[in-house]
Design an enzyme around this catalytic site. Structure first.
Site, PDB file in Angstrom:
ATOM      1  N   GLU A  91       0.785   0.857  -1.654  1.00 22.27           N
ATOM      2  CA  GLU A  91      -0.688   0.890  -1.735  1.00 22.27           C
ATOM      3  C   GLU A  91      -1.142   1.619  -2.988  1.00 22.27           C
ATOM      4  OE1 GLU A  91      -4.832   2.162  -1.184  1.00 22.27           O
ATOM      5  OE2 GLU A  91      -3.118   3.461  -1.430  1.00 22.27           O
ATOM      6  N   GLU A  92      -0.383   2.641  -3.383  1.00 22.20           N
ATOM      7  CA  GLU A  92      -0.874   3.548  -4.436  1.00 22.20           C
ATOM      8  C   GLU A  92      -0.804   2.950  -5.849  1.00 22.20           C
ATOM      9  OE1 GLU A  92      -2.518   6.097  -3.847  1.00 22.20           O
ATOM     10  OE2 GLU A  92      -1.948   6.865  -1.886  1.00 22.20           O
ATOM     11  N   ASP A 123       3.568   4.727   1.509  1.00 23.97           N
ATOM     12  CA  ASP A 123       3.891   5.307   0.198  1.00 23.97           C
ATOM     13  C   ASP A 123       2.889   6.412  -0.122  1.00 23.97           C
ATOM     14  OD1 ASP A 123       1.833   3.321  -0.042  1.00 23.97           O
ATOM     15  OD2 ASP A 123       2.093   3.319  -2.214  1.00 23.97           O
ATOM     16  N   GLU A 170      -7.677   3.511   6.374  1.00 21.28           N
ATOM     17  CA  GLU A 170      -8.070   4.809   5.825  1.00 21.28           C
ATOM     18  C   GLU A 170      -9.431   4.706   5.115  1.00 21.28           C
ATOM     19  OE1 GLU A 170      -5.651   6.021   2.489  1.00 21.28           O
ATOM     20  OE2 GLU A 170      -5.483   3.977   1.758  1.00 21.28           O
ATOM     21  N   HIS A 206      -0.618   2.870   5.111  1.00 17.24           N
ATOM     22  CA  HIS A 206       0.429   2.707   4.094  1.00 17.24           C
ATOM     23  C   HIS A 206       1.334   3.927   4.136  1.00 17.24           C
ATOM     24  CE1 HIS A 206      -1.285   5.517   1.064  1.00 17.24           C
ATOM     25  NE2 HIS A 206      -2.464   5.054   1.420  1.00 17.24           N
ATOM     26  N   ASP A 220      -3.148  11.387   3.112  1.00 22.37           N
ATOM     27  CA  ASP A 220      -3.171  10.056   2.461  1.00 22.37           C
ATOM     28  C   ASP A 220      -1.777   9.474   2.443  1.00 22.37           C
ATOM     29  OD1 ASP A 220      -3.748   7.800   1.032  1.00 22.37           O
ATOM     30  OD2 ASP A 220      -4.030   8.825  -0.863  1.00 22.37           O
TER      31      ASP A 220
END
Ligand code: ZN
Length: 435
Positions: free
Chosen positions: A145-146, A80, A172, A78, A110
């Site tokens: 994703e976040e 974002d 991840e 991802h 991340d």
């Protein structure tokens, strides 16, 4: 095979460029980062699509070797990130600065670092003329994703299943070196816990705060509930992934509390990381009661973040709550319920990871881990039950304890040597899996 030094150089430069796109979510603004990745992959021969649920926030699906018989391997990431407060950082969080052998910036771990390593491996191979001999390679880079993946992976798997369907996903979730009792371990994230967050309510009788005994204070009635949750130990619950992990460590999977004590005796930090995988966790995080300082509340509400091992549901959460809190003196209301899911521990993909670790760090062990949080792997496992989805971003220089403190924190950074190692892994995986 692409040259290791070249992979490291190129992944480092790509990561620095990706960090310079501010993709803090909300709002995300992933478009420009996705267009850069698309342009690079298209030029190398990939067939690319930007698929967006809302304007300015596309997901990228890049395919190589479409149509030939064989497995489909998907490298996922991802683009974002969570927010960053520049005041807390030693560098500008969107600078992508290179310092002390690391790339610094929000998303370095991340997970723009992994995105850069995956894309670099694919670019180097494709530019050398490599194509899958059998099967298909997909690179899928999501937005959003976040904050829940409503316009990212959740939407993509729901609305465009044919574009993202695959047999294997590498995402991840794990892969950093971790040491315990003199042994080097590399985690592979094979499952994710579910979240069953709930509100505890206690009730009493309101009254004037100047005369405490004329009322029945609902806030004080919350004290035993908080006390019962003070220690933060899970309600232990056996499940196959941590059992495999404990066996590798030489501990007894039939005795979870005893295994935790044994870990604590050797390394309390390690125990703190592993223990949540061993059951249902309950963490009180928010509380409300009276709205006025001179009014004794008739009602108090405590919010508890509850995480349940994969595959288990509300019943497991309720039984853990009862084990910790008893059954009297409070009421429970569930706020959101998301069941976690898993992939099998023993698969050809796990064998491949073991082989890689064996070559790069002889003597180290590969162990399955369960993520306490949530990642895009969830959506692939839910949409494609046969698909094996693992989290693996191998890193040897930076260990897991250091990485955990930097993810979502200040001064997030990744060693360039680890970017090179990871890119080597992804290149090896593509060539070996799609032959
Ligand atoms: Zn992430």
């Amino acid at each position: 095979m692409p040259d290791r030094a070249q992979l490291e150089r190129r992944a480092t430069e790509l990561l620095r460029r990706l960090i310079r796109f501010d993709t803090v979510n909300p709002p995300g603004n992933e478009q420009a980062a996705q267009e850069l990745l698309r342009d690079l992959l298209e030029a190398a021969g990939f067939e690319c699509r930007l698929l967006a649920a809302v304007e300015g926030r596309p997901n990228l699906v890049a395919r190589l070797g479409a149509g030939s018989d064989g497995p489909t391997l998907c490298l996922l990431g991802h683009v974002d990130t969570v927010l960053a407060d520049p005041a807390e950082w030693s560098v500008d969080p969107w600078s992508g600065e290179l310092r002390d052998g690391c790339v610094w910036g929000r998303g370095a771990l991340d997970m723009k670092g992994q995105v850069a390593a995956e894309a670099t491996a694919a670019l180097e191979l494709a530019e050398e003329g490599w194509r899958p001999e059998a099967g298909e390679l997909k690179l899928v880079f999501t937005c959003d994703e976040e904050t829940g993946a409503d316009v990212g992976a959740g939407w993509l798997c729901g609305r465009h299943p044919d574009a993202v369907r695959c047999d294997m996903v590498v995402n991840e979730g794990a892969g950093q070196r971790l040491e315990f009792d003199g042994r080097r371990l590399y985690g592979v994230c094979v499952a994710e816990k579910g979240a069953f967050r709930f509100t505890v309510t206690t009730s009493g009788r309101a009254g004037h705060a100047s005369a405490p005994r004329i009322a029945d204070n609902a806030l004080v009635r919350m004290a035993p509930v908080l006390e019962a949750l003070r220690e933060g130990r899970p309600a232990y619950w056996p499940s196959p992934e941590p059992e495999a992990l404990l066996r590798t460590l030489g501990l007894d999977p039939g005795d979870l509390p005893g295994s935790v004590r044994a870990m604590e005796a050797k390394d309390p930090r390690f125990a703190t990381l592993i223990e949540p995988m061993l059951g249902v966790t309950l963490a009180p995080t928010m509380i409300t009661a009276s709205q006025k300082i001179n009014v004794i509340p008739s009602r108090a509400e405590l919010q508890v973040d509850c995480r349940v091992p994969p595959g288990l549901g509300e019943e497991a959460a309720r039984s853990a709550i009862e084990a910790k809190l008893g059954s009297d003196g409070y009421a429970i209301r569930f706020e959101d319920e998301v069941e976690g899911n898993r992939s099998p521990v023993e698969t050809p993909l796990m064998d491949f990871i073991r082989g890689f670790v064996d070559r790069k760090d002889p003597g180290a062990a590969v162990v399955p881990v369960v993520m306490a949080g949530f990642s895009d792997s969830h959506w692939w496992r839910a949409a494609f039950p046969e698909c094996v989805a693992y989290g693996f971003f191998p890193r040897r220089v930076m260990d897991a304890f250091e990485a955990f403190s930097l993810v979502h924190g200040a001064d997030e950074r990744v060693p360039v040597e680890d970017l090179g190692l990871a890119a080597t892994f992804y290149a090896d995986l593509m060539v070996e899996t799609l032959r």
